[in-house]
Design a protein around this motif. Sequence first.
Motif, short mmCIF file in Angstrom:
data_model
loop_
_atom_site.label_atom_id
_atom_site.label_comp_id
_atom_site.label_asym_id
_atom_site.label_seq_id
_atom_site.Cartn_x
_atom_site.Cartn_y
_atom_site.Cartn_z
N PHE A 192 0.82 -1.21 0.00
CA PHE A 192 0.00 0.00 0.00
C PHE A 192 0.85 1.26 0.00
CE2 PHE A 192 -0.42 1.16 4.76
CZ PHE A 192 0.79 0.57 5.08
N LEU A 193 0.20 2.40 -0.27
CA LEU A 193 0.88 3.69 -0.25
C LEU A 193 1.08 4.20 1.17
CD1 LEU A 193 -1.00 5.57 -3.13
CD2 LEU A 193 1.31 4.62 -3.21
N GLY A 194 0.20 3.80 2.06
CA GLY A 194 0.23 4.27 3.44
C GLY A 194 -1.18 4.44 3.94
N TYR A 195 -1.31 4.91 5.18
CA TYR A 195 -2.62 5.18 5.75
C TYR A 195 -2.98 6.64 5.48
CZ TYR A 195 -1.81 0.81 8.26
OH TYR A 195 -1.54 -0.50 8.58
N PHE A 196 -4.18 6.86 5.00
CA PHE A 196 -4.62 8.19 4.60
C PHE A 196 -4.59 9.15 5.79
CE2 PHE A 196 -8.08 11.30 3.83
CZ PHE A 196 -7.61 11.86 2.65
N ASN A 197 -3.89 10.28 5.58
CA ASN A 197 -3.79 11.33 6.60
C ASN A 197 -3.34 10.81 7.95
OD1 ASN A 197 -4.42 13.45 4.96
ND2 ASN A 197 -6.53 13.70 5.65
N ASP A 198 -2.46 9.81 7.94
CA ASP A 198 -1.95 9.26 9.20
C ASP A 198 -0.50 8.83 9.03
OD1 ASP A 198 -1.69 8.20 11.74
OD2 ASP A 198 -3.62 7.14 11.69
N PRO A 199 0.40 9.81 8.88
CA PRO A 199 1.81 9.46 8.64
C PRO A 199 2.46 8.70 9.79
CG PRO A 199 1.55 11.82 9.05
CD PRO A 199 0.17 11.26 8.88
N GLN A 200 2.01 8.96 11.03
CA GLN A 200 2.61 8.26 12.16
C GLN A 200 2.26 6.77 12.12
OE1 GLN A 200 4.88 9.41 14.53
NE2 GLN A 200 5.00 7.17 14.73
N ALA A 201 0.99 6.47 11.85
CA ALA A 201 0.58 5.07 11.76
C ALA A 201 1.32 4.37 10.63
CB ALA A 201 -0.92 4.97 11.55
N THR A 202 1.55 5.08 9.52
CA THR A 202 2.29 4.51 8.40
C THR A 202 3.73 4.23 8.80
OG1 THR A 202 0.91 5.74 6.83
CG2 THR A 202 3.00 4.86 6.01
N ALA A 203 4.36 5.20 9.47
CA ALA A 203 5.77 5.03 9.89
C ALA A 203 5.91 3.90 10.89
CB ALA A 203 6.28 6.33 10.50
N ASP A 204 4.87 3.63 11.65
CA ASP A 204 4.94 2.56 12.64
C ASP A 204 5.03 1.17 12.01
OD1 ASP A 204 4.80 4.38 14.69
OD2 ASP A 204 2.65 4.12 15.04
N VAL A 205 4.54 1.03 10.76
CA VAL A 205 4.48 -0.32 10.17
C VAL A 205 5.32 -0.47 8.91
CG1 VAL A 205 2.21 -0.81 11.14
CG2 VAL A 205 2.37 0.23 8.86
N VAL A 206 5.78 0.64 8.33
CA VAL A 206 6.61 0.55 7.12
C VAL A 206 8.06 0.83 7.51
CG1 VAL A 206 7.06 1.43 4.81
CG2 VAL A 206 4.69 1.22 5.63
N LEU A 207 8.93 -0.15 7.32
CA LEU A 207 10.32 -0.04 7.70
C LEU A 207 11.11 0.77 6.67
CD1 LEU A 207 10.77 -3.74 8.86
CD2 LEU A 207 10.55 -1.71 10.31
N PRO A 208 12.28 1.29 7.02
CA PRO A 208 13.05 2.12 6.09
C PRO A 208 13.38 1.43 4.76
CG PRO A 208 13.90 2.37 8.32
CD PRO A 208 12.88 1.27 8.38
N ASP A 209 13.50 0.10 4.75
CA ASP A 209 13.81 -0.59 3.50
C ASP A 209 12.54 -0.98 2.73
OD1 ASP A 209 12.87 -2.57 5.15
OD2 ASP A 209 14.63 -3.87 5.00
N GLY A 210 11.37 -0.47 3.15
CA GLY A 210 10.15 -0.68 2.40
C GLY A 210 9.33 -1.89 2.80
N PHE A 211 9.81 -2.69 3.73
CA PHE A 211 9.04 -3.85 4.18
C PHE A 211 7.90 -3.40 5.10
CE2 PHE A 211 12.54 -6.26 2.57
CZ PHE A 211 12.05 -7.55 2.34
N PHE A 212 6.76 -4.08 4.95
CA PHE A 212 5.59 -3.82 5.79
C PHE A 212 5.56 -4.81 6.94
CE2 PHE A 212 1.06 -5.27 6.41
CZ PHE A 212 0.68 -4.23 7.24
N ARG A 213 5.46 -4.29 8.15
CA ARG A 213 5.31 -5.14 9.34
C ARG A 213 3.85 -5.56 9.43
NH1 ARG A 213 6.85 -2.15 14.42
NH2 ARG A 213 6.38 -4.21 15.25
N THR A 214 3.57 -6.82 9.19
CA THR A 214 2.19 -7.27 9.06
C THR A 214 1.45 -7.40 10.38
OG1 THR A 214 2.78 -9.62 9.22
CG2 THR A 214 2.83 -8.59 7.01
N GLY A 215 2.19 -7.59 11.48
CA GLY A 215 1.52 -7.89 12.74
C GLY A 215 1.03 -9.33 12.80
N ASP A 216 1.50 -10.16 11.87
CA ASP A 216 1.09 -11.56 11.80
C ASP A 216 2.25 -12.48 12.18
OD1 ASP A 216 -1.50 -11.01 10.98
OD2 ASP A 216 -0.96 -11.01 8.86
N LEU A 217 1.92 -13.54 12.86
CA LEU A 217 2.90 -14.56 13.24
C LEU A 217 2.97 -15.61 12.14
CD1 LEU A 217 4.69 -15.77 15.60
CD2 LEU A 217 2.65 -17.08 16.23
N GLY A 218 4.18 -16.01 11.77
CA GLY A 218 4.32 -17.04 10.75
C GLY A 218 5.74 -17.53 10.65
N HIS A 219 5.97 -18.44 9.71
CA HIS A 219 7.33 -18.93 9.49
C HIS A 219 7.53 -19.28 8.02
CE1 HIS A 219 5.08 -22.76 10.22
NE2 HIS A 219 5.89 -23.24 9.28
#
Length: 533
Positions: free
Chosen positions: A386-413
């Motif tokens: 995604f591009l980010g969360y609309f009008n919520d740069p802080q929420a976007t920064a919380d889940v998008v890492l500097p190298d572009g990976f999205f932190r899903t909040g999901d457990l897996g392997h």
Amino acid sequence: MEQNNNLWSLIEQRLEASPDSTAFIEGGRAITVAQFHAQCSQALAWLQAQGVRRGDRVAVWLVNRTEWLALLFALARLGAVLVSVNTRYRSDEVSHILGKSGARLLVCQPGFRKIDFADILRGIATDALPALEGIVVVDAGDYTAGTLLGRPIARFPALDGVTSADSALAADSSDPGEAVILFTTSGTTKGPKLVMHPQRTLVDHARRCARAYGLDQPDAVMLAMLPFCGVFGLNGVLAAFAAGAPAVLMDAFDGEAAADLAQRHRVTHTFGSDEMYQRIAEAVKGEQPFPAARFFGFGAFTSSFGEYARRAWSRGIPLVGLYGSSEVLALFSGQPLELPLDARLEGGGRPVAAPLAQVRVRDTESGELLPPGRSGELEIRAPSNFLGYFNDPQATADVVLPDGFFRTGDLGHLRDDGTFVYEARMGDAIRLGGFLVNPVEIEAVLKRFDSVVDAQVVAIEIEGRMRVVAFVVPSPGNVPVEADLIAQIAGQTASFKVPARIWFVDRYPVTQSSNGVKTQRNKLRDMAIERLA
């Protein structure tokens, strides 16, 4: 024709290839590609007449119908944004979404079954939505009011599907990299965030899904039974359209109706939640009820589906585990059909955008990246991000890492073959005895006993440490004794996984999201704390 990533290009490609082929089947009526193109053109002209311009947000609050899709394509061509509103939402949620998005118009319908859209809107304060200029009603009748929320009501024109010349349309100057749709997340404790996706992710992902899931193969037919207001429903129908496969539309899901449509139209593909497939399987009798079926993908939202899925395969119902989210789009990945059955039924799989899509797993405590076989948080970087969360740069920064990976909040392997497995939401995972434990592991042990129909496990603090507790739906007429069941479990699993308490219930608290029914583990935790108190 050279491919581009504007949504309208999907229509142009279909028009060039087969304008008289069936695009959708709605209410038993076949709608050709040319007719759908005419509907989109009519919607485009109407939006222009309302003064909708590039960048404007228009909220769409409709059940599944071709008008929903026509509005999306028309708004995309204008460079405007569709704000997707779940038909299950009520006053507080609708007010939040309209207010946060700054939607200029709201398109809705008078009612649907037990839903009275106008009555829900009356529950919103008239001054709560300063950006909202008007309300547009589809299927407006003689008794439709002239105003609502102090705004004028306009009537959306009936899209007759009469073919029109493409030459009448202005050139598509929209930017495929700009946001075209806002999806809502399924937040439970806060108002849902608005997830921005541009045309290029929707179009590119639709084409990749068409190939990956075989929708582009001869005689493919898709049953669209998930709401278009969520990524799960919209991504599926766009993939079918991109592939040239007819999509049978359901305005709202019903197990018996879905089974009937799948049989009548020789459906080869569909996507849904585990709970939906359970209802479909229960609605049909006999072996091989869907002889045309090739790929029935499912998202695992409950923990009690494994046995149903195995029985479904024995009846020729080809259920396959998927993975996706609003942020990386649904149908992001699916399990390869060549895997053993139990592996096929796990969430996750191989990304449709592989090798461009990357999935990695990070230990939540040490921060190190983990090798295959070890569980941690899934992180994803893919063309569908995604591009980010609309009008919520802080929420976007919380889940998008500097190298572009999205932190899903999901457990897996990860698996050794390059696929991955989704296990649970991180909030549902339990840290016990120094280990990160998927509650499904414990639930599977509980469900081995004849006295247990279903089980849900959560963790709460008891006497200063995290302990497992369970909620069990017992077999009819065979309610076990709590102490006896705990003793039996202790003989089959590690001591730190043994529930400290077990409560017997008739059902679990659930939420109706745009992607299906989901068990609310947060409410189970609250129930456990209350019962201990």
